[in-house]
Every structure is written in structure tokens, then in C-alpha cells.
Design a protein around this motif. Sequence first.
Motif, mmCIF file in Angstrom:
data_model
loop_
_atom_site.group_PDB
_atom_site.id
_atom_site.type_symbol
_atom_site.label_atom_id
_atom_site.label_comp_id
_atom_site.label_asym_id
_atom_site.label_seq_id
_atom_site.Cartn_x
_atom_site.Cartn_y
_atom_site.Cartn_z
ATOM 1 N N ALA A 150 0.853 -1.188 0.000
ATOM 2 C CA ALA A 150 0.000 0.000 0.000
ATOM 3 C C ALA A 150 0.885 1.232 0.000
ATOM 4 O O ALA A 150 2.026 1.197 0.476
ATOM 5 C CB ALA A 150 -0.914 0.000 1.230
ATOM 6 N N SER A 151 0.368 2.307 -0.533
ATOM 7 C CA SER A 151 1.107 3.567 -0.527
ATOM 8 C C SER A 151 0.142 4.704 -0.228
ATOM 9 O O SER A 151 -1.045 4.637 -0.550
ATOM 10 C CB SER A 151 1.805 3.801 -1.876
ATOM 11 N N GLU A 152 0.668 5.723 0.412
ATOM 12 C CA GLU A 152 -0.100 6.938 0.669
ATOM 13 C C GLU A 152 0.737 8.123 0.209
ATOM 14 O O GLU A 152 1.951 8.158 0.405
ATOM 15 C CB GLU A 152 -0.465 7.059 2.147
ATOM 16 N N MET A 153 0.072 9.084 -0.403
ATOM 17 C CA MET A 153 0.744 10.267 -0.926
ATOM 18 C C MET A 153 -0.036 11.505 -0.517
ATOM 19 O O MET A 153 -1.265 11.498 -0.534
ATOM 20 C CB MET A 153 0.857 10.186 -2.449
ATOM 21 N N VAL A 154 0.678 12.541 -0.163
ATOM 22 C CA VAL A 154 0.055 13.797 0.243
ATOM 23 C C VAL A 154 0.712 14.935 -0.525
ATOM 24 O O VAL A 154 1.940 15.084 -0.499
ATOM 25 C CB VAL A 154 0.185 14.036 1.759
ATOM 26 N N MET A 155 -0.106 15.726 -1.203
ATOM 27 C CA MET A 155 0.359 16.922 -1.885
ATOM 28 C C MET A 155 0.028 18.130 -1.013
ATOM 29 O O MET A 155 -1.134 18.465 -0.807
ATOM 30 C CB MET A 155 -0.348 17.064 -3.239
ATOM 31 N N GLN A 156 1.056 18.774 -0.460
ATOM 32 C CA GLN A 156 0.870 19.973 0.357
ATOM 33 C C GLN A 156 0.975 21.171 -0.573
ATOM 34 O O GLN A 156 2.002 21.397 -1.199
ATOM 35 C CB GLN A 156 1.949 20.039 1.440
ATOM 36 N N PHE A 157 -0.104 21.957 -0.693
ATOM 37 C CA PHE A 157 -0.119 22.998 -1.720
ATOM 38 C C PHE A 157 -0.179 24.416 -1.175
ATOM 39 O O PHE A 157 -0.370 25.368 -1.939
ATOM 40 C CB PHE A 157 -1.293 22.780 -2.682
ATOM 41 N N GLY A 210 0.616 12.841 10.277
ATOM 42 C CA GLY A 210 0.814 14.017 9.439
ATOM 43 C C GLY A 210 -0.385 14.918 9.279
ATOM 44 O O GLY A 210 -0.442 15.727 8.362
ATOM 45 N N GLY A 211 -1.397 14.786 10.109
ATOM 46 C CA GLY A 211 -2.529 15.701 10.019
ATOM 47 C C GLY A 211 -3.768 15.077 9.437
ATOM 48 O O GLY A 211 -4.831 15.684 9.427
ATOM 49 N N GLY A 212 -3.660 13.838 8.915
ATOM 50 C CA GLY A 212 -4.852 13.147 8.421
ATOM 51 C C GLY A 212 -5.268 13.582 7.041
ATOM 52 O O GLY A 212 -4.796 14.562 6.478
ATOM 53 N N PHE A 213 -6.206 12.835 6.480
ATOM 54 C CA PHE A 213 -6.687 13.126 5.138
ATOM 55 C C PHE A 213 -7.723 14.243 5.126
ATOM 56 O O PHE A 213 -8.225 14.615 4.081
ATOM 57 C CB PHE A 213 -7.285 11.853 4.521
ATOM 58 N N GLY A 214 -8.067 14.785 6.296
ATOM 59 C CA GLY A 214 -9.025 15.880 6.333
ATOM 60 C C GLY A 214 -8.383 17.243 6.242
ATOM 61 O O GLY A 214 -9.058 18.264 6.378
ATOM 62 N N ASP A 215 -7.095 17.322 6.031
ATOM 63 C CA ASP A 215 -6.375 18.587 5.929
ATOM 64 C C ASP A 215 -6.832 19.322 4.679
ATOM 65 O O ASP A 215 -6.641 18.852 3.555
ATOM 66 C CB ASP A 215 -4.871 18.306 5.872
ATOM 67 N N ASN A 216 -7.426 20.515 4.851
ATOM 68 C CA ASN A 216 -7.930 21.256 3.696
ATOM 69 C C ASN A 216 -6.845 22.024 2.967
ATOM 70 O O ASN A 216 -7.136 22.750 2.019
ATOM 71 C CB ASN A 216 -9.067 22.200 4.107
ATOM 72 N N ARG A 217 -5.587 21.890 3.414
ATOM 73 C CA ARG A 217 -4.469 22.509 2.693
ATOM 74 C C ARG A 217 -3.611 21.467 1.998
ATOM 75 O O ARG A 217 -2.479 21.733 1.616
ATOM 76 C CB ARG A 217 -3.623 23.329 3.660
ATOM 77 N N ALA A 218 -4.154 20.262 1.857
ATOM 78 C CA ALA A 218 -3.413 19.178 1.220
ATOM 79 C C ALA A 218 -4.384 18.281 0.461
ATOM 80 O O ALA A 218 -5.579 18.248 0.750
ATOM 81 C CB ALA A 218 -2.648 18.363 2.263
ATOM 82 N N SER A 265 -4.758 14.293 -0.696
ATOM 83 C CA SER A 265 -4.205 12.979 -0.358
ATOM 84 C C SER A 265 -4.687 11.916 -1.327
ATOM 85 O O SER A 265 -5.766 12.029 -1.923
ATOM 86 C CB SER A 265 -4.615 12.584 1.071
ATOM 87 N N LEU A 266 -3.887 10.863 -1.446
ATOM 88 C CA LEU A 266 -4.194 9.764 -2.344
ATOM 89 C C LEU A 266 -3.669 8.480 -1.720
ATOM 90 O O LEU A 266 -2.592 8.472 -1.125
ATOM 91 C CB LEU A 266 -3.522 10.010 -3.702
ATOM 92 N N PHE A 267 -4.444 7.398 -1.847
ATOM 93 C CA PHE A 267 -4.090 6.133 -1.220
ATOM 94 C C PHE A 267 -4.274 5.008 -2.231
ATOM 95 O O PHE A 267 -5.262 4.986 -2.973
ATOM 96 C CB PHE A 267 -4.980 5.899 0.001
ATOM 97 N N THR A 268 -3.327 4.074 -2.278
ATOM 98 C CA THR A 268 -3.430 2.944 -3.203
ATOM 99 C C THR A 268 -3.048 1.651 -2.498
ATOM 100 O O THR A 268 -2.236 1.639 -1.575
ATOM 101 C CB THR A 268 -2.512 3.117 -4.438
#
Length: 202
Positions: free
Chosen positions: A22-29, A51-59, A61-64
Motif C-alpha cells: 500500500a502507498s499513501e501520498m500527500v500533496m501539500q499545496f 501528518g494531520g490526516g486526510f481531512g487537511d484542507n491545505r493538502a 491525499s491519495l491512497f493505493t
Amino acid sequence: PLRTLHMHRGEFTASPYFRFGASEMVMQFDGSLRPARFLASNMPIPMLLLGGGFGDNRANSLFTVYAEGTSPQGFRLYSEFMIDDLVVNPNETQSHRLGFLMGAQLFHPRAPHRFNARAEFASVNPRAYLTFLPPGNETESWFRNGQPLGYFLTTTNDLGQGLNALRFDVNFMPGRKLSLGGGWELLDQGTGRAAVSRQSNV
């Protein structure tokens, strides 16, 4: 704008012929550097927890998750499932943003470069990799210089039917200096109309 990309992958090899992970990716924009997320991406700790969870409205996220099985006789089967966004609000007008890929490959068991043939199917929901920003704005999208940071094909509009692609290709090397190859692809890239392409090489 400055963006940072954090990626985390864990893989388990059950035998010489089977693996999954599995992989998780976070784009911080927003241009910030999140120490907790950077720390999690370099440690065996899920960024979802530290890292702040997938609910971060400044990022974004993607999970595979993926799996691959290989036979010593020259057969490989692989699959991958992607989650960009899941809709949990029943009043939400948008749909899930998911992706799925499955493929099979035949190859020469002792010399894969001499012969291999592959069939692959991919399906990506509308708006996967994209954002709710105007077209061409890559700030939150999984794009760089107009190319997706993942599967090389993606949906091209917001309201289409998503992407569906079916590909076949074969490569054969009868001699050291001679190689033959060809491919066929059926593609519906979110427009509702399928396109067929053929490739060959010597």
C-alpha cells in the motif's frame, strides 16, 4: 506556487512469486513545510496518523493498494486500487474519485526481454487527479507540467464518464539486433466516445 509531495509505501513479499503493498501520498499545496508529515514520510508511521490526516484542507491525499503474483512458468497477474476521494456525506453531489487497474503478462521464463505480451485494463472515475479549481490550475491537482503524477492517462473533463482504457501489446526479440513489437489500445478518456490506436516498432 510552492508544493511539496510526501510519499509513503509499505510492501510485503509473501514469497518469491507474490507481493502486495500500500502507498499513501500527500500533496501539500499551501507552501508550508509540515514537520510531522515530513517525519512520518521517513518513518514506518502512516501519515494519516501523524501528518494531520486526510481531512487537511491545505493538502490533497491519495491512497493505493496493490498486489502482484508471478509464476515461474512465465505468467504475471497484477492489480491496483486507488482512492483519491470518498464521498461520506449523503447530500454530496460529487461521486467517489477512485481508480482501478488490472493486468496480465506472459513472458519467456528465462529471458523476459526476448518475449513478453501484456493485456491491461484501467478505469478512473471522473475528477480523479483533478480538483475543483478552474481548468489549467495545477495547484491542488496530481499534475505537473500537464502530466499526471500517476497513471499516464487520466480524465480530461469534470462531467464525463471517467476514463476506461484497454491495452494489448507484445514484444519479440528473435535476434540480438532485431526486435519486433506492436500494440492496440481502446480508450475512452471521459468524452463518451472511444478511440482506437495501434502501434508497431521494429
